[in-house]
Design a protein around this motif. Structure first.
Motif, short mmCIF file in Angstrom:
data_model
loop_
_atom_site.label_atom_id
_atom_site.label_comp_id
_atom_site.label_asym_id
_atom_site.label_seq_id
_atom_site.Cartn_x
_atom_site.Cartn_y
_atom_site.Cartn_z
N LYS A 515 -25.80 8.23 -20.38
CA LYS A 515 -25.44 6.95 -20.98
C LYS A 515 -24.39 7.18 -22.06
CE LYS A 515 -28.25 5.03 -23.96
NZ LYS A 515 -29.41 4.55 -24.75
N LEU A 516 -23.84 6.09 -22.58
CA LEU A 516 -22.87 6.13 -23.67
C LEU A 516 -21.75 7.14 -23.36
CD1 LEU A 516 -25.39 5.91 -26.67
CD2 LEU A 516 -23.98 4.08 -25.73
N LEU A 517 -21.52 8.10 -24.24
CA LEU A 517 -20.42 9.05 -24.04
C LEU A 517 -20.80 10.19 -23.10
CD1 LEU A 517 -18.93 9.21 -27.66
CD2 LEU A 517 -18.23 7.78 -25.72
N ASN A 518 -21.97 10.09 -22.47
CA ASN A 518 -22.37 11.03 -21.41
C ASN A 518 -22.37 10.36 -20.04
OD1 ASN A 518 -22.90 13.23 -23.18
ND2 ASN A 518 -24.88 12.32 -23.71
N LYS A 519 -21.84 9.14 -19.95
CA LYS A 519 -21.99 8.35 -18.72
C LYS A 519 -21.36 9.02 -17.50
CE LYS A 519 -23.65 5.39 -16.31
NZ LYS A 519 -25.12 5.32 -16.21
N ARG A 520 -20.32 9.76 -17.68
CA ARG A 520 -19.66 10.37 -16.53
C ARG A 520 -20.59 11.33 -15.79
NH1 ARG A 520 -14.14 9.87 -15.85
NH2 ARG A 520 -14.12 11.84 -14.71
N ASN A 521 -21.62 11.84 -16.47
CA ASN A 521 -22.59 12.71 -15.78
C ASN A 521 -23.24 12.00 -14.61
OD1 ASN A 521 -22.21 14.95 -17.43
ND2 ASN A 521 -23.85 14.37 -18.84
N THR A 522 -23.48 10.69 -14.76
CA THR A 522 -24.07 9.92 -13.66
C THR A 522 -23.23 10.04 -12.40
OG1 THR A 522 -24.97 8.32 -15.25
CG2 THR A 522 -24.83 7.61 -12.96
N PHE A 523 -21.92 9.91 -12.56
CA PHE A 523 -21.02 9.90 -11.41
C PHE A 523 -20.83 11.30 -10.83
CE2 PHE A 523 -19.15 6.83 -14.66
CZ PHE A 523 -20.06 5.85 -14.34
N THR A 524 -20.66 12.28 -11.71
CA THR A 524 -20.44 13.64 -11.22
C THR A 524 -21.73 14.20 -10.61
OG1 THR A 524 -20.80 14.50 -13.46
CG2 THR A 524 -18.53 14.12 -12.77
N ASP A 525 -22.90 13.78 -11.10
CA ASP A 525 -24.16 14.19 -10.48
C ASP A 525 -24.24 13.70 -9.04
OD1 ASP A 525 -24.98 15.42 -12.79
OD2 ASP A 525 -26.64 14.04 -13.22
N PHE A 526 -23.84 12.44 -8.83
CA PHE A 526 -23.89 11.88 -7.47
C PHE A 526 -22.96 12.65 -6.54
CE2 PHE A 526 -23.08 8.88 -4.05
CZ PHE A 526 -24.32 8.31 -3.84
N VAL A 527 -21.76 12.94 -7.02
CA VAL A 527 -20.83 13.72 -6.20
C VAL A 527 -21.39 15.11 -5.93
CG1 VAL A 527 -18.53 14.74 -6.14
CG2 VAL A 527 -18.83 12.42 -7.03
N ALA A 528 -22.05 15.72 -6.93
CA ALA A 528 -22.66 17.04 -6.73
C ALA A 528 -23.74 16.99 -5.66
CB ALA A 528 -23.23 17.56 -8.05
N CYS A 529 -24.52 15.90 -5.65
CA CYS A 529 -25.55 15.75 -4.62
C CYS A 529 -24.92 15.63 -3.23
CB CYS A 529 -26.42 14.52 -4.92
SG CYS A 529 -27.51 14.72 -6.34
N ALA A 530 -23.85 14.85 -3.13
CA ALA A 530 -23.16 14.71 -1.86
C ALA A 530 -22.60 16.06 -1.40
CB ALA A 530 -22.03 13.68 -1.98
N GLU A 531 -21.99 16.79 -2.32
CA GLU A 531 -21.41 18.08 -1.95
C GLU A 531 -22.49 19.10 -1.59
OE1 GLU A 531 -18.93 18.86 -5.33
OE2 GLU A 531 -17.21 17.80 -4.44
N HIS A 532 -23.66 19.01 -2.23
CA HIS A 532 -24.76 19.90 -1.88
C HIS A 532 -25.22 19.63 -0.44
CE1 HIS A 532 -28.55 22.15 -2.24
NE2 HIS A 532 -29.11 21.11 -1.64
N LEU A 533 -25.33 18.37 -0.08
CA LEU A 533 -25.77 18.03 1.27
C LEU A 533 -24.76 18.50 2.32
CD1 LEU A 533 -27.22 14.45 0.63
CD2 LEU A 533 -28.50 16.56 1.00
N ILE A 534 -23.48 18.47 1.95
CA ILE A 534 -22.45 18.96 2.87
C ILE A 534 -22.50 20.49 2.94
CG2 ILE A 534 -19.96 19.15 3.22
CD1 ILE A 534 -19.71 16.36 1.88
N SER A 565 -12.86 11.20 -0.48
CA SER A 565 -12.88 11.92 0.79
C SER A 565 -14.27 12.40 1.19
CB SER A 565 -11.94 13.13 0.71
OG SER A 565 -12.40 14.05 -0.27
N ARG A 566 -15.27 12.18 0.31
CA ARG A 566 -16.61 12.71 0.59
C ARG A 566 -17.48 11.75 1.40
NH1 ARG A 566 -14.24 16.47 -0.88
NH2 ARG A 566 -14.84 18.09 -2.39
N PHE A 567 -16.99 10.53 1.66
CA PHE A 567 -17.85 9.53 2.27
C PHE A 567 -17.13 8.80 3.41
CE2 PHE A 567 -19.02 10.07 -2.16
CZ PHE A 567 -20.37 10.40 -2.03
N ALA A 568 -17.94 8.46 4.42
CA ALA A 568 -17.42 7.69 5.55
C ALA A 568 -17.46 6.20 5.26
CB ALA A 568 -18.25 7.99 6.80
N GLY A 569 -18.16 5.81 4.21
CA GLY A 569 -18.25 4.41 3.83
C GLY A 569 -19.02 4.28 2.54
N ILE A 570 -18.73 3.20 1.78
CA ILE A 570 -19.41 2.95 0.51
C ILE A 570 -19.81 1.48 0.46
CG2 ILE A 570 -19.14 2.82 -2.00
CD1 ILE A 570 -17.26 5.21 -1.84
N LEU A 571 -21.12 1.24 0.28
CA LEU A 571 -21.66 -0.11 0.14
C LEU A 571 -21.99 -0.34 -1.33
CD1 LEU A 571 -22.91 -2.79 1.05
CD2 LEU A 571 -24.99 -1.54 1.65
#
Length: 697
Positions: A515-534, A565-571
């Motif tokens: 949250k606040l000035l750490n909010k970007r962690n939310t987004f980079t965590d999601f990308v890290a999860c996607a990259e882990h699954l790949i 480039s990590r996703f075939a679609g985003i809802l």
């Protein structure tokens, strides 16, 4: 094919902290403008045309969802006073029916109700289908029966804007009373049933004032019980389970304050302050009687990041505190429910919700255990101050919602009902597990997976994946069963949840780090999860779709910019994608309250600069190959205004995105359409789009 709607660019700028931002699509904010409405209708027509090839799949998915649901069904009755209260549904009806039947004295075993079989002595209190007649939208914001069981209060919303009109019915005569209170946040009866306590909102949609309406008197004569002037704080109220106190709660995202009114006296008496508000300190309370003394059990985070439970004398709440459950790092205490002879404590450990029984004399907490590695469980339907059973609801990714009564004398767990899933559903055919992704800063981020076993274990080969995320407000995405999800799993899709920072899955630090000035962690965590699954061979970028809603829609917009480039679609559902514009404007609904979550960019240049690095609308990149994007919104949404996804979609198209769709419900709010069949059709629409993006249409 309908032409792609192209929003006109019109000169508009905003300047803050020396930074000027050109916002050519801000004109779409004029909700009542015929031109804006025409643009939204054109977006809907375009989306209809672009998804017309999925009509057959949508109908198939809808029938699959509908075919797994026992349409005529009943809830497990819950006893309150001399009545068993329950809801039921009927095949072909959109909304539930609220009912009751008389209870025999001292009989705490709920009657076994059979779907489609008439209940002896049933009294229909409210039929949502009757209430919804003539309206495109219907939602029930409050439902209460007076303690003497003679009066009903209900509060419908017919627009989706979460403003409710309170109505009252005499259950003896069947007559609807003249006591109608419009534009409220909902309400409830006082214990003697002679009056209603309700809230109203200010111009920014913030609940700010508490009122008392005495039945049979004009609304203009209602008494103001409390007003909270600080725009950062919302107001709410309730009555303790003991029926002894009216509790008035004032809260922001990080600070709270509570007041008590002893109902043995006048409800209009001056409220008693429990603890004065201290910036950054949150607390909540419950009333108990221990050893003949009125006590308050207070859950707080003062010098206790993951919260501590203490007990104080109700007569002197700011006096000595007795620690009941001490702060324990990694054990996030969530809530406490007090009953006459015991309390129930909810807490989170190792990423999962837990339930414990608290013994008043010893302060001992006995955890209620469950067998599955991933699950959710919570108390539900326990209105009585004293009852021999504790009602629990349990579920997991593979176990349908299950209702138990825990015998408090024998500790026997009695199964009352499990959600029926038609069509031969067998939970043994599915599996769930938790894996961990490594974020860029070395943090391990949990990922929950659920799949159908016949397609193999995730990682055996490359499979389609539906990755879901949220990550704000300390809200956790806990294991839960979904009938609609089975249509994905049965087609070989693996459903995954990225438990990113900003949520509450791993304790209070998990929230603070997103949250606040750490909010970007939310987004980079999601990308890290996607990259882990790949990287682990579970899926590939061409076989993975992402989904999130509301603040999770902000996550989707940010991820689209960070890793297209990590996703075939985003809802993105009701997506908060124009966050900086909204948070800069204190006149918009709920903006000032949100500053504790996102920061205050209006007055703080560092927050402004930081938010501008991630808010999706400002960061759409020209010439980037964005994946297909579907944005879902509702015109009457007061939490995330429709204009945010409308502007975002317009900007994406301007930047060259080739496959971007907007679907705007023209008679709904933040929660989407109302009515279960409508909701199933909307989910079938979304699932069909995602399956198409995965190549499974």
């Amino acid at each position: 094919m309908t032409n792609t709607p192209i929003a006109a660019r019109r000169s508009h700028t905003r300047t803050h902290h020396g930074d000027t931002f050109a916002d050519p699509y801000e004109w779409l904010r004029e909700k009542d403008s015929p031109e804006v409405l025409a643009h939204l209708e054109a977006e809907n027509s375009y989306t209809d045309a672009r998804t017309a090839h999925l009509e057959g799949l949508r109908e198939t998915l809808f029938e699959e969802i509908k075919g797994r649901v026992q349409e005529t069904d009943l809830s497990v009755p819950s006893r309150r006073g001399d009545w068993w209260y329950y809801s039921r549904s009927e095949e072909g009806s959109q909304y539930g029916i609220q009912c009751r039947a008389a209870a025999a004295p001292d009989d705490w075993t709920p009657p076994v109700l059979e779907p489609g079989v008439a209940v002896p002595g049933e009294e229909i209190l409210l039929d949502g289908n009757v209430e919804a007649e003539g309206h495109e939208f219907f939602s029930l914001g409050a439902f209460d029966v007076s303690d003497d069981a003679t009066k009903l209060l209900w509060a419908p919303d017919y627009e989706g804007d979460e403003l409710y009109t309170i109505k009252v019915r005499d259950l003896v005569s069947g007559m609807t009373l003249e006591d109608e209170i419009p534009n409220t946040g909902g309400g409830f009866f006082t214990p003697d049933g002679s009056a209603i306590v309700y809230t109203t909102r200010d111009d920014a949609w913030r609940p700010d004032t508490l009122w008392l309406h005495r039945l049979g008197t004009p609304v203009a004569d209602d008494v103001k019980l409390f007003h909270e002037p600080d725009e950062r704080f919302w107001l709410g109220a309730g009555i303790t389970r003991s029926r002894r106190y009216l509790v008035i709660g004032i809260g922001s995202s990080i600070t709270s304050e509570e007041y008590l009114v002893d109902l043995q006296g006048e409800i209009t008496a001056e409220p008693q302050l429990v603890w004065p508000r201290t910036e950054g300190v949150e607390y909540s309370l419950e009333h108990a009687v221990v050893g003949g003394e009125d006590r308050l059990y207070i859950l707080h985070n003062q010098d206790a990041l993951d919260f501590e439970l203490v007990s104080v004398a109700a007569s002197d709440p700011q006096g000595p505190r007795r620690v009941v459950m001490p702060h324990e790092p990694g054990r996030r205490i969530l809530d406490v429910d007090c009953f006459r002879d015991h309390a129930v404590v909810g807490f989170r450990r190792e990423g999962l919700e837990r339930i414990g029984l608290l013994d008043y004399p010893t302060d001992a907490v006995e955890e209620i255990g469950f067998d599955e590695p991933l699950f959710s469980a919570w108390p539900s339907g326990n209105p009585e101050w004293h009852a021999p059973y504790l009602r629990l609801t349990y579920t997991s990714f593979v176990t349908p919602s299950t209702v138990y009564d825990l015998d408090l004398t024998t500790q026997e767990r009695v199964l009352r009902k499990q959600q029926p899933v038609l069509g031969g559903y067998d939970p043994a055919e599915y599996d769930q597990e938790r894996r961990w992704a490594l974020a860029a800063d070395g943090t391990n981020v949990p990922i929950s997976l659920v799949w159908k076993k016949s397609f193999g274990v995730p990682g055996d080969d490359v499979r389609p994946v539906h990755l879901y995320g949220y990550g704000s407000y300390e809200h956790s995405i806990d294991p839960g069963f979904s009938v609609a999800r089975l249509s994905e799993l049965d087609r070989g899709v693996i459903f995954a949840v990225a438990h990113v920072r900003g949520g509450g899955e791993m304790g209070r630090n998990w929230y603070e780090d997103g949250k606040l000035l750490n909010k970007r962690n939310t987004f980079t965590d999601f990308v890290a999860c996607a990259e882990h699954l790949i990287a682990s061979g579970v899926t590939s970028a061409e076989r993975m779709v992402a989904e999130g809603g509301s603040a999770g829609g902000l996550l989707m917009g940010a991820v689209a910019n960070l890793a297209p480039s990590r996703f075939a679609g985003i809802l993105a559902s009701v997506p908060f994608v124009d966050a900086l514009t909204s948070i800069l404007d204190p006149s918009l609904p709920l903006t000032v309250i949100e500053w504790d979550e996102w920061g205050d960019p209006l007055h703080n240049p560092d927050v402004y600069a930081y938010m501008k690095t991630y808010t999706p609308y400002e960061n759409v990149q020209d010439g980037v190959a964005y994946p297909p994007i579907l944005a879902m919104t509702s015109i009457n949404d007061t939490r995330v205004l429709y204009v945010e996804p409308a502007k975002w979609v317009a900007r994406l198209r301007e930047a060259g995105a080739q496959d971007v769709l907007l679907k705007c419900e023209m008679a709904a709010g933040h929660g989407g359409v109302s009515g279960r069949y409508n909701a199933w059709r909307e989910r079938a629409f979304e699932l069909a789009w995602m399956l198409d993006a995965l190549g499974l249409a």
